[in-house]
Design a protein around this motif. Sequence first.
Motif, PDB file in Angstrom:
ATOM      1  N   SER A 121      53.642  36.588  45.737  1.00 33.30           N
ATOM      2  CA  SER A 121      54.077  36.711  44.543  1.00 33.30           C
ATOM      3  C   SER A 121      53.615  38.001  43.770  1.00 33.30           C
ATOM      4  O   SER A 121      53.355  38.781  42.779  1.00 33.30           O
ATOM      5  CB  SER A 121      53.099  35.576  43.697  1.00 33.30           C
ATOM      6  N   ARG A 122      52.120  38.597  44.087  1.00 30.97           N
ATOM      7  CA  ARG A 122      51.333  39.684  44.214  1.00 30.97           C
ATOM      8  C   ARG A 122      52.221  41.219  44.093  1.00 30.97           C
ATOM      9  O   ARG A 122      52.647  42.234  43.769  1.00 30.97           O
ATOM     10  CB  ARG A 122      50.115  39.931  45.046  1.00 30.97           C
ATOM     11  N   GLN A 123      53.080  41.472  45.819  1.00 31.26           N
ATOM     12  CA  GLN A 123      53.686  41.997  45.658  1.00 31.26           C
ATOM     13  C   GLN A 123      54.874  42.085  45.293  1.00 31.26           C
ATOM     14  O   GLN A 123      55.827  43.246  44.871  1.00 31.26           O
ATOM     15  CB  GLN A 123      54.388  41.483  47.429  1.00 31.26           C
ATOM     16  N   LEU A 124      55.327  41.013  45.111  1.00 25.02           N
ATOM     17  CA  LEU A 124      56.978  41.175  44.368  1.00 25.02           C
ATOM     18  C   LEU A 124      56.686  41.826  42.786  1.00 25.02           C
ATOM     19  O   LEU A 124      57.306  42.199  41.854  1.00 25.02           O
ATOM     20  CB  LEU A 124      57.714  39.533  43.846  1.00 25.02           C
ATOM     21  N   TRP A 125      55.703  41.387  42.422  1.00 26.13           N
ATOM     22  CA  TRP A 125      55.347  41.578  40.958  1.00 26.13           C
ATOM     23  C   TRP A 125      55.217  42.960  40.337  1.00 26.13           C
ATOM     24  O   TRP A 125      55.671  43.866  39.978  1.00 26.13           O
ATOM     25  CB  TRP A 125      54.176  40.369  40.002  1.00 26.13           C
ATOM     26  N   GLN A 126      54.009  43.785  42.080  1.00 29.66           N
ATOM     27  CA  GLN A 126      53.855  44.715  41.829  1.00 29.66           C
ATOM     28  C   GLN A 126      55.261  45.734  41.648  1.00 29.66           C
ATOM     29  O   GLN A 126      55.414  46.832  40.803  1.00 29.66           O
ATOM     30  CB  GLN A 126      52.439  45.214  42.448  1.00 29.66           C
ATOM     31  N   LEU A 127      56.226  45.590  42.920  1.00 25.86           N
ATOM     32  CA  LEU A 127      57.573  46.096  43.345  1.00 25.86           C
ATOM     33  C   LEU A 127      57.808  45.758  41.961  1.00 25.86           C
ATOM     34  O   LEU A 127      59.115  46.674  41.880  1.00 25.86           O
ATOM     35  CB  LEU A 127      58.398  45.598  44.048  1.00 25.86           C
ATOM     36  N   ASP A 128      58.121  44.950  40.799  1.00 27.16           N
ATOM     37  CA  ASP A 128      59.242  44.929  40.063  1.00 27.16           C
ATOM     38  C   ASP A 128      58.198  45.026  38.734  1.00 27.16           C
ATOM     39  O   ASP A 128      58.769  44.778  36.981  1.00 27.16           O
ATOM     40  CB  ASP A 128      59.654  43.482  39.532  1.00 27.16           C
ATOM     41  N   ASP A 129      57.288  45.825  39.175  1.00 31.70           N
ATOM     42  CA  ASP A 129      56.354  46.282  37.204  1.00 31.70           C
ATOM     43  C   ASP A 129      56.413  45.035  36.174  1.00 31.70           C
ATOM     44  O   ASP A 129      55.794  45.290  35.035  1.00 31.70           O
ATOM     45  CB  ASP A 129      57.101  47.699  36.726  1.00 31.70           C
ATOM     46  N   ASN A 130      56.267  43.894  36.645  1.00 35.28           N
ATOM     47  CA  ASN A 130      56.176  42.460  36.320  1.00 35.28           C
ATOM     48  C   ASN A 130      54.029  42.684  36.192  1.00 35.28           C
ATOM     49  O   ASN A 130      53.661  41.644  37.311  1.00 35.28           O
ATOM     50  CB  ASN A 130      57.231  41.604  36.742  1.00 35.28           C
ATOM     51  N   THR A 131      53.721  43.584  35.547  1.00 34.40           N
ATOM     52  CA  THR A 131      52.316  43.176  35.193  1.00 34.40           C
ATOM     53  C   THR A 131      51.504  41.991  34.444  1.00 34.40           C
ATOM     54  O   THR A 131      50.593  42.084  34.879  1.00 34.40           O
ATOM     55  CB  THR A 131      51.794  44.914  35.398  1.00 34.40           C
ATOM     56  N   ILE A 132      52.676  41.943  33.272  1.00 36.65           N
ATOM     57  CA  ILE A 132      52.209  41.279  32.602  1.00 36.65           C
ATOM     58  C   ILE A 132      51.170  39.638  32.511  1.00 36.65           C
ATOM     59  O   ILE A 132      50.296  39.159  32.462  1.00 36.65           O
ATOM     60  CB  ILE A 132      53.076  40.570  31.307  1.00 36.65           C
ATOM     61  N   THR A 133      51.891  38.604  34.504  1.00 40.71           N
ATOM     62  CA  THR A 133      51.338  37.812  34.358  1.00 40.71           C
ATOM     63  C   THR A 133      49.953  38.285  35.893  1.00 40.71           C
ATOM     64  O   THR A 133      49.643  36.890  36.259  1.00 40.71           O
ATOM     65  CB  THR A 133      52.262  37.014  35.314  1.00 40.71           C
ATOM     66  N   MET A 134      49.987  39.606  35.869  1.00 34.28           N
ATOM     67  CA  MET A 134      48.451  39.603  37.434  1.00 34.28           C
ATOM     68  C   MET A 134      47.391  39.357  36.593  1.00 34.28           C
ATOM     69  O   MET A 134      46.508  38.427  37.967  1.00 34.28           O
ATOM     70  CB  MET A 134      48.299  40.945  37.031  1.00 34.28           C
ATOM     71  N   ASP A 135      47.062  39.049  35.442  1.00 34.92           N
ATOM     72  CA  ASP A 135      45.820  38.387  35.302  1.00 34.92           C
ATOM     73  C   ASP A 135      45.533  36.968  35.879  1.00 34.92           C
ATOM     74  O   ASP A 135      44.550  36.713  36.193  1.00 34.92           O
ATOM     75  CB  ASP A 135      45.600  38.826  33.161  1.00 34.92           C
TER      76      ASP A 135
END
Length: 168
Positions: A121-135
Motif C-alpha cells: 500500500s505504501r508503494q502504491l500510494w507513493q506511485l499515485d501521489d496519494n499521500t493523504i493516508t500515509m499518516d
Amino acid sequence: MTLIEIDKARYRKHLNQVIVACVIALTAISLGVAQLLIYLFPDADGSHFHWNLSGVVVACLIIAGVLKKYKSHSFMTEVSYVWDLKQALNKITRKMSKLKQAAANGEVEAMTAIQYSYAGSRQLWQLDDNTITMDDLALWQSELDALASKYQVEIRAENYHESILDKY
C-alpha cells in the motif's frame, strides 16, 4: 508476488498512455461497431440503444483481450506490476479483519500478510501521489511493529506468499 521497486516516472507515463489508448479505442470501436450494426439492422422507431450498448460491450471485450495479450510486453511491465499488486492487496484486504485478530493472538503468518499489505500500500500510494493516508499507514505500521515486538518475532514482507491467506 514479490514487491519490487519501479520507476515512478516511467510508470506514470506508461499508465497515462495506456489509459489514453483505451479511451480512444473504446470510443472508436464502440462507435464503429454500433454504426455498422445500425446500418445492417436499421430500426424503424429510431431507437438504437441496444446497438450502441452492443458496440460498447464489443469494444470492452476487444480492449480487455488486447491488454491481456500484451500484459507481459516490456512497455507494460510497471503497469502490469501495479495491477497485479492491487489484486494481491485486495485479496488481503478482504481478509484483514481475520488477519488482525490472528495477529493479535501472535500468529506470525497473519502479521506477515499485514506487513506485506502495508508495504504494498505504501508503494502504491507513493506511485499515485496519494499521500493523504500515509499518516494512517504509519500508525497502523507502528501497531503491527508493537505486536511483533510483543511476541518477539520478525516480520518481513518478503516472506509473504498468497497461500498464507488460505488459513483465514
